[in-house]
Design an enzyme around this catalytic site. Sequence first.
Site, mmCIF file in Angstrom:
data_model
loop_
_atom_site.group_PDB
_atom_site.id
_atom_site.type_symbol
_atom_site.label_atom_id
_atom_site.label_comp_id
_atom_site.label_asym_id
_atom_site.label_seq_id
_atom_site.Cartn_x
_atom_site.Cartn_y
_atom_site.Cartn_z
ATOM 1 N N ARG A 105 -5.371 -0.180 -8.626
ATOM 2 C CA ARG A 105 -5.886 -1.278 -7.737
ATOM 3 C C ARG A 105 -6.506 -0.642 -6.796
ATOM 4 N NH1 ARG A 105 -0.960 -4.985 -5.192
ATOM 5 N NH2 ARG A 105 -2.574 -5.775 -4.717
ATOM 6 N N LYS A 127 -3.805 -8.214 2.898
ATOM 7 C CA LYS A 127 -3.598 -9.218 2.372
ATOM 8 C C LYS A 127 -4.454 -10.841 2.592
ATOM 9 C CE LYS A 127 -1.356 -9.723 -0.698
ATOM 10 N NZ LYS A 127 -2.752 -9.418 -2.026
ATOM 11 N N ASP A 181 -4.012 -2.471 3.771
ATOM 12 C CA ASP A 181 -3.708 -1.720 2.805
ATOM 13 C C ASP A 181 -4.939 -0.783 2.978
ATOM 14 O OD1 ASP A 181 -3.225 -4.313 1.772
ATOM 15 O OD2 ASP A 181 -2.801 -2.950 0.164
ATOM 16 N N ALA A 199 1.049 -1.349 0.146
ATOM 17 C CA ALA A 199 0.137 0.090 0.057
ATOM 18 C C ALA A 199 1.060 1.716 0.524
ATOM 19 C CB ALA A 199 -1.216 -0.177 0.890
HETATM 20 O O1 MRU Z 1 -0.415 -7.330 -2.737
HETATM 21 P P1 MRU Z 1 -0.075 -6.127 -2.239
HETATM 22 O O2 MRU Z 1 1.514 -7.251 -2.540
HETATM 23 O O3 MRU Z 1 0.322 -4.995 -2.526
HETATM 24 O O4 MRU Z 1 -0.603 -6.857 -0.323
HETATM 25 C C1 MRU Z 1 0.231 -6.082 -0.102
HETATM 26 C C2 MRU Z 1 -0.077 -6.380 1.488
HETATM 27 O O5 MRU Z 1 -1.378 -6.905 1.427
HETATM 28 C C3 MRU Z 1 0.265 -5.787 2.457
HETATM 29 O O6 MRU Z 1 0.503 -5.922 3.711
HETATM 30 C C4 MRU Z 1 0.079 -4.254 3.023
HETATM 31 O O7 MRU Z 1 -0.337 -3.159 1.577
HETATM 32 C C5 MRU Z 1 0.816 -3.583 4.144
HETATM 33 S S1 MRU Z 1 2.367 -3.062 3.446
HETATM 34 C C6 MRU Z 1 2.772 -1.790 4.749
#
Ligand code: MRU
Length: 361
Positions: A99, A258, A247, A49
């Site tokens: 996204r 995630k 996120d 994120a």
């Molecule tokens: O699909 P991604 O790899 O972008 O998902 C990322 C996550 O779910 C992370 O845990 C979240 O963005 C926090 S990152 C500091």
Amino acid sequence: MEKIRPLIWNGESLLLLDQRALPQEEIYVHCRSAAEVGESIRGMVVRGAPAIGVAAAFAMVLAARVIAFSPDINDGNTFNWPFFLSKLVETGVMLKNTRPTAVNLSWGVERMLKRAEELTGTAPLEALSQLEELACHIYEDDIAINKRIGEYGSTLLPTPCSILTHCNAGALATAGYGTALGVVRSAFKAGKEIQVFADETRPFLQGSRLTAWELQQEGIPVSLIVDGAAGYLLRSRRINCVIVGADRIAANGDVANKIGTYMLAVLAEKHNIPFYVAAPRSTFDFSLSSGEEIEVEERGGEEVTHLKGVAVAPPGIGAINPSFDITPASLVTAIVTEYGIIHHPDRAAIEHFFASKGGNS
Ligand code: MRU
């Protein structure tokens, strides 16, 4: 300077450490336009994120430069500010659509748009330079924020401490340092005896390819587990806490992260193990009253049926691929932010916390 640099701004283009190629190869994708940054976000060259929020800010700088020198920009002899701003808004929409779940992406875009509006009427070259300055500030600030999250979070960890984490909420998911892994880094630097268990995190394997790689780079003890092993580990009480990133966090404290995070939170509650979320203020979305309103990105089924292009399922099989899930606030022990720790987060606790820190919520 940080050891792991997922994004490098060289003044003319944005270099993104290609997270699809790690850990086998450390290569950078060169983005010279906002469209190229957008494609890189959509295609997971850069992910996490905060990292995509920072990438979007630099994409706005690249777009602003192109628009400012386009043939249509001069209205007679004057710089056409309405045209400039409307084209920037279009770029912002394109970036936000890459996204949908992580709020940091629209946060980065909106900050840049707001500054562009404030600059209306200034000399164009001065405006471009100020937009670049803001994007660089967002980048630097993200690292500083992560370090503050790390310091606060570290106070929650005993020593020795076994931590289960999911996905990658580390340096690679931010401008550098990390949120959940920032807490791990800070605790390790403070001399605590840390052991991390990293879920491999199917299907993109952020845990095995990215978290394991970055902790190994730092010499922080890490063992990889398959996602299905988490319940066994939490039940056998070898784990002191679960720490993940986020996120988007709704006003009532529900957390999007995630896919698989919710399962861990349920397991942690069942086994009486603290479940911590580490995230900056920019991950809170006060326009959403609960997690039910968060849009969950669905990615292509081929990420489930194939691994690096190799089929791991019969041809023609259907697959669904929700990329995130929502963990209700009631399962979250605490949220660690750059302002401090919100214990037992719910709507009232979150509102009170940010109000007491002078932040607007
Ligand atoms: O699909 P991604 O790899 O972008 O998902 C990322 C996550 O779910 C992370 O845990 C979240 O963005 C926090 S990152 C500091």
